[in-house]
Design a protein around this motif. Structure first.
Motif, PDB file in Angstrom:
ATOM      1  N   LEU A  12      30.822  40.550  28.794  1.00 31.06           N
ATOM      2  CA  LEU A  12      31.195  41.937  29.026  1.00 31.06           C
ATOM      3  C   LEU A  12      32.696  42.087  28.865  1.00 31.06           C
ATOM      4  CD1 LEU A  12      29.831  44.561  31.342  1.00 31.06           C
ATOM      5  CD2 LEU A  12      32.274  44.036  31.592  1.00 31.06           C
ATOM      6  N   ILE A  13      33.104  43.028  27.998  1.00 28.90           N
ATOM      7  CA  ILE A  13      34.507  43.387  27.799  1.00 28.90           C
ATOM      8  C   ILE A  13      34.802  44.556  28.728  1.00 28.90           C
ATOM      9  CG2 ILE A  13      36.196  44.255  26.154  1.00 28.90           C
ATOM     10  CD1 ILE A  13      34.545  42.841  23.947  1.00 28.90           C
ATOM     11  N   THR A  14      35.834  44.401  29.568  1.00 28.02           N
ATOM     12  CA  THR A  14      35.989  45.297  30.709  1.00 28.02           C
ATOM     13  C   THR A  14      36.474  46.693  30.379  1.00 28.02           C
ATOM     14  OG1 THR A  14      38.274  44.566  31.077  1.00 28.02           O
ATOM     15  CG2 THR A  14      36.524  43.353  32.225  1.00 28.02           C
ATOM     16  N   GLY A  15      37.270  46.877  29.282  1.00 25.92           N
ATOM     17  CA  GLY A  15      38.052  48.105  29.252  1.00 25.92           C
ATOM     18  C   GLY A  15      38.961  48.085  30.476  1.00 25.92           C
ATOM     19  N   ASP A  16      39.222  49.268  31.050  1.00 24.97           N
ATOM     20  CA  ASP A  16      40.111  49.312  32.215  1.00 24.97           C
ATOM     21  C   ASP A  16      39.381  49.548  33.526  1.00 24.97           C
ATOM     22  OD1 ASP A  16      42.285  48.755  30.692  1.00 24.97           O
ATOM     23  OD2 ASP A  16      43.225  50.732  30.844  1.00 24.97           O
ATOM     24  N   CYS A  17      38.080  49.252  33.578  1.00 29.48           N
ATOM     25  CA  CYS A  17      37.421  49.317  34.884  1.00 29.48           C
ATOM     26  C   CYS A  17      37.897  48.169  35.773  1.00 29.48           C
ATOM     27  CB  CYS A  17      35.907  49.341  34.758  1.00 29.48           C
ATOM     28  SG  CYS A  17      35.169  47.865  34.037  1.00 29.48           S
ATOM     29  N   ILE A  18      38.368  47.070  35.132  1.00 25.24           N
ATOM     30  CA  ILE A  18      39.043  45.986  35.844  1.00 25.24           C
ATOM     31  C   ILE A  18      40.289  45.668  35.030  1.00 25.24           C
ATOM     32  CG2 ILE A  18      38.885  43.638  36.763  1.00 25.24           C
ATOM     33  CD1 ILE A  18      35.840  43.906  36.630  1.00 25.24           C
ATOM     34  N   HIS A  19      41.455  45.919  35.606  1.00 28.26           N
ATOM     35  CA  HIS A  19      42.699  45.651  34.889  1.00 28.26           C
ATOM     36  C   HIS A  19      43.134  44.204  35.016  1.00 28.26           C
ATOM     37  CE1 HIS A  19      43.426  50.091  34.946  1.00 28.26           C
ATOM     38  NE2 HIS A  19      44.117  49.816  33.843  1.00 28.26           N
ATOM     39  N   HIS A  20      42.825  43.584  36.157  1.00 26.07           N
ATOM     40  CA  HIS A  20      43.410  42.282  36.467  1.00 26.07           C
ATOM     41  C   HIS A  20      42.482  41.520  37.406  1.00 26.07           C
ATOM     42  CE1 HIS A  20      46.181  39.344  38.246  1.00 26.07           C
ATOM     43  NE2 HIS A  20      46.905  39.496  37.147  1.00 26.07           N
ATOM     44  N   PRO A  21      42.460  40.188  37.330  1.00 28.41           N
ATOM     45  CA  PRO A  21      41.586  39.413  38.215  1.00 28.41           C
ATOM     46  C   PRO A  21      41.853  39.612  39.707  1.00 28.41           C
ATOM     47  CG  PRO A  21      42.256  38.066  36.362  1.00 28.41           C
ATOM     48  CD  PRO A  21      43.056  39.333  36.272  1.00 28.41           C
ATOM     49  N   VAL A  22      43.030  40.117  40.093  1.00 23.62           N
ATOM     50  CA  VAL A  22      43.272  40.381  41.511  1.00 23.62           C
ATOM     51  C   VAL A  22      42.266  41.389  42.052  1.00 23.62           C
ATOM     52  CG1 VAL A  22      44.918  42.296  41.241  1.00 23.62           C
ATOM     53  CG2 VAL A  22      45.101  40.776  43.223  1.00 23.62           C
ATOM     54  N   GLN A  23      41.692  42.212  41.183  1.00 22.11           N
ATOM     55  CA  GLN A  23      40.703  43.192  41.640  1.00 22.11           C
ATOM     56  C   GLN A  23      39.362  42.544  41.964  1.00 22.11           C
ATOM     57  OE1 GLN A  23      41.772  45.723  38.169  1.00 22.11           O
ATOM     58  NE2 GLN A  23      41.690  47.418  39.640  1.00 22.11           N
ATOM     59  N   LEU A  24      39.179  41.279  41.603  1.00 23.87           N
ATOM     60  CA  LEU A  24      38.023  40.537  42.087  1.00 23.87           C
ATOM     61  C   LEU A  24      38.227  40.139  43.537  1.00 23.87           C
ATOM     62  CD1 LEU A  24      37.763  40.288  38.912  1.00 23.87           C
ATOM     63  CD2 LEU A  24      36.588  38.129  39.345  1.00 23.87           C
ATOM     64  N   VAL A  25      39.478  39.887  43.899  1.00 24.20           N
ATOM     65  CA  VAL A  25      39.814  39.537  45.280  1.00 24.20           C
ATOM     66  C   VAL A  25      39.574  40.736  46.189  1.00 24.20           C
ATOM     67  CG1 VAL A  25      41.653  38.742  46.815  1.00 24.20           C
ATOM     68  CG2 VAL A  25      41.535  37.901  44.453  1.00 24.20           C
TER      69      VAL A  25
ATOM     70  N   LEU B  14      30.942  44.104  39.468  1.00 24.98           N
ATOM     71  CA  LEU B  14      31.152  42.728  39.892  1.00 24.98           C
ATOM     72  C   LEU B  14      29.924  42.172  40.591  1.00 24.98           C
ATOM     73  CD1 LEU B  14      34.841  43.058  41.110  1.00 24.98           C
ATOM     74  CD2 LEU B  14      34.040  41.741  39.133  1.00 24.98           C
ATOM     75  N   GLY B  15      29.262  43.004  41.396  1.00 22.59           N
ATOM     76  CA  GLY B  15      28.034  42.556  42.038  1.00 22.59           C
ATOM     77  C   GLY B  15      26.952  42.204  41.043  1.00 22.59           C
ATOM     78  N   SER B  16      26.897  42.961  39.949  1.00 22.55           N
ATOM     79  CA  SER B  16      25.869  42.704  38.934  1.00 22.55           C
ATOM     80  C   SER B  16      26.184  41.477  38.091  1.00 22.55           C
ATOM     81  CB  SER B  16      25.704  43.927  38.032  1.00 22.55           C
ATOM     82  OG  SER B  16      26.818  44.084  37.157  1.00 22.55           O
ATOM     83  N   LEU B  17      27.462  41.102  38.019  1.00 22.61           N
ATOM     84  CA  LEU B  17      27.869  39.959  37.191  1.00 22.61           C
ATOM     85  C   LEU B  17      27.924  38.655  37.973  1.00 22.61           C
ATOM     86  CD1 LEU B  17      30.861  41.539  35.211  1.00 22.61           C
ATOM     87  CD2 LEU B  17      28.503  41.276  34.432  1.00 22.61           C
ATOM     88  N   SER B  18      28.137  38.744  39.272  1.00 24.42           N
ATOM     89  CA  SER B  18      28.404  37.551  40.078  1.00 24.42           C
ATOM     90  C   SER B  18      27.282  36.528  39.986  1.00 24.42           C
ATOM     91  CB  SER B  18      28.614  37.949  41.540  1.00 24.42           C
ATOM     92  OG  SER B  18      28.860  36.814  42.334  1.00 24.42           O
ATOM     93  N   GLY B  19      27.660  35.325  39.614  1.00 26.34           N
ATOM     94  CA  GLY B  19      26.708  34.223  39.580  1.00 26.34           C
ATOM     95  C   GLY B  19      25.728  34.250  38.434  1.00 26.34           C
ATOM     96  N   THR B  20      25.895  35.168  37.486  1.00 27.80           N
ATOM     97  CA  THR B  20      24.923  35.290  36.390  1.00 27.80           C
ATOM     98  C   THR B  20      25.289  34.456  35.171  1.00 27.80           C
ATOM     99  OG1 THR B  20      26.050  37.181  35.377  1.00 27.80           O
ATOM    100  CG2 THR B  20      24.420  37.662  37.106  1.00 27.80           C
ATOM    101  N   GLY B  21      26.509  33.933  35.127  1.00 29.61           N
ATOM    102  CA  GLY B  21      26.949  33.210  33.939  1.00 29.61           C
ATOM    103  C   GLY B  21      27.470  34.102  32.836  1.00 29.61           C
ATOM    104  N   THR B  22      27.495  35.420  33.077  1.00 34.65           N
ATOM    105  CA  THR B  22      28.041  36.347  32.088  1.00 34.65           C
ATOM    106  C   THR B  22      29.531  36.079  31.906  1.00 34.65           C
ATOM    107  OG1 THR B  22      26.435  38.051  32.679  1.00 34.65           O
ATOM    108  CG2 THR B  22      28.428  38.786  31.542  1.00 34.65           C
ATOM    109  N   LEU B  23      29.980  36.049  30.670  1.00 31.18           N
ATOM    110  CA  LEU B  23      31.387  35.845  30.364  1.00 31.18           C
ATOM    111  C   LEU B  23      32.119  37.173  30.518  1.00 31.18           C
ATOM    112  CD1 LEU B  23      33.430  33.708  29.246  1.00 31.18           C
ATOM    113  CD2 LEU B  23      32.976  34.697  26.986  1.00 31.18           C
ATOM    114  N   LEU B  24      33.114  37.207  31.388  1.00 29.44           N
ATOM    115  CA  LEU B  24      33.915  38.410  31.583  1.00 29.44           C
ATOM    116  C   LEU B  24      35.184  38.293  30.749  1.00 29.44           C
ATOM    117  CD1 LEU B  24      34.040  41.064  33.292  1.00 29.44           C
ATOM    118  CD2 LEU B  24      35.552  39.797  34.849  1.00 29.44           C
ATOM    119  N   LEU B  25      35.410  39.281  29.879  1.00 29.48           N
ATOM    120  CA  LEU B  25      36.562  39.316  28.988  1.00 29.48           C
ATOM    121  C   LEU B  25      37.438  40.492  29.389  1.00 29.48           C
ATOM    122  CD1 LEU B  25      34.433  38.706  25.812  1.00 29.48           C
ATOM    123  CD2 LEU B  25      36.250  37.162  26.539  1.00 29.48           C
TER     124      LEU B  25
END
Length: 314
Positions: A232-245, A268-279
């Motif tokens: 999944l390519i984020t666009g700007d729904c997630i700008h930076h990994p700090v938003q995972l924190v 993030l809830g839908s991606l967590s632990g699924t092995g989906t590559l986050l770009l």
């Protein structure tokens, strides 16, 4: 939708990942200056960064200031060349001094990755912000012309309608004049209807648009899938990994901060632990990783680059 097959050898230094039979290249434009982080994500203070030691040294510097970057993702799907977002662009007058009158070697990097401008089939614009549409056009010395003349440019109807109804300031009007209206005037812009109920739509084999409203009303993330693998390519729904924190950390330019936070949490809830590559569209190197749970939130486990390989199709 074009299905032209192309043959080229990518530049071996281009960071590359594979998703089944799909190849994804990161095409760098420029690293963003250190002041970008405190401006863009004001809640991501050094104290917040300190809560997640894994953010350093890749995603934050020694002073715990965020690192961010401008780049595109060039995607090869069975010979179909797709570019996701087009960065800031060269030689354009911008209100942000760090973005104004750039002179980067972006097109050289894109070509070295195996995506010469004339060979691009489809440009996906996740949303219509200045740092995602700039290379839509280039100067021919007299006017702004489409950089990718053989491509269809695609954004959502919701996104287009939003900006058409807004009383834009002069800086944003300038961006539309030099980077958006020329592709529309050339007949290259397509508007797609993406439901806001969370349903993704297919735009090409293995490529779907997933609604991620909040940063802008019509923003989308780009899902890639092939042979049981997913990215999944984020666009700007997630700008930076700090938003995972802290998924509640929002951007100062979100049009609807509450919706943006909801989108992030659900995504993030839908991606967590699924092995989906986050770009991450603004993540600095290593840029790609897997979302895993950590406490009440998440962390990003970086993914290795794949070996460069020939872009080809039968």
């Amino acid at each position: 939708m074009p299905t032209t097959a192309h043959h080229a050898t990518p530049h071996t230094d281009a960071p590359t990942w594979t998703v089944g039979d799909i190849t994804v290249h990161r095409v760098d434009e420029v690293p963003l200056p250190p002041q970008t982080g405190p401006w863009l994500l004001p809640g991501a203070t050094p104290e917040v960064v300190a809560q997640a030691p894994w953010l350093q040294p890749d995603f934050a510097d020694e002073q715990r200031v965020l690192r961010l970057a401008s780049h595109s993702f060039a995607v090869d799907v069975a010979g179909l060349r797709v570019l996701v977002d087009t960065g800031i662009g060269n030689g354009k007058r911008r209100a942000n001094p760090a973005w104004s009158n750039l002179n980067s070697d972006y097109l050289k990097r894109l070509t070295q990755a195996g995506f010469a401008p004339d060979s691009v089939d489809l440009v996906v614009l996740t949303h219509l912000h200045t740092d995602h549409v700039g290379w839509n056009t280039r100067s021919d010395g007299a006017s702004w012309v489409p950089t990718f003349p053989n491509a269809r440019y695609l954004t959502t109807r919701t996104e287009w309608d939003h900006w058409a109804a807004v009383d834009m300031d002069e800086a944003r009007r300038q961006m539309f004049r030099d980077s958006v209206h020329p592709i529309k005037d050339a007949g290259l812009l397509d508007l797609v209807d993406v439901p806001l109920d969370g349903s993704a739509i297919d735009i090409a084999p293995g490529i779907r648009l997933r609604p991620t409203p909040g940063h802008t009303p019509g923003q989308v993330a780009v899902e890639l899938s092939s042979n049981g693998e997913r990215a999944l390519i984020t666009g700007d729904c997630i700008h930076h990994p700090v938003q995972l924190v802290d998924p509640g950390l929002g951007s100062c330019v979100d049009t609807d901060p509450a919706a943006a936070a909801r989108t992030r949490r659900e995504l993030l809830g839908s991606l967590s632990g699924t092995g989906t590559l986050l770009l991450g569209s603004h993540f600095p190197p290593p840029t790609a990783g897997h979302v895993v749970p950590e406490g009440d939130a998440y962390r990003l486990v970086p993914a290795a680059n794949a070996p460069a390989r020939e872009i080809s199709a039968t």
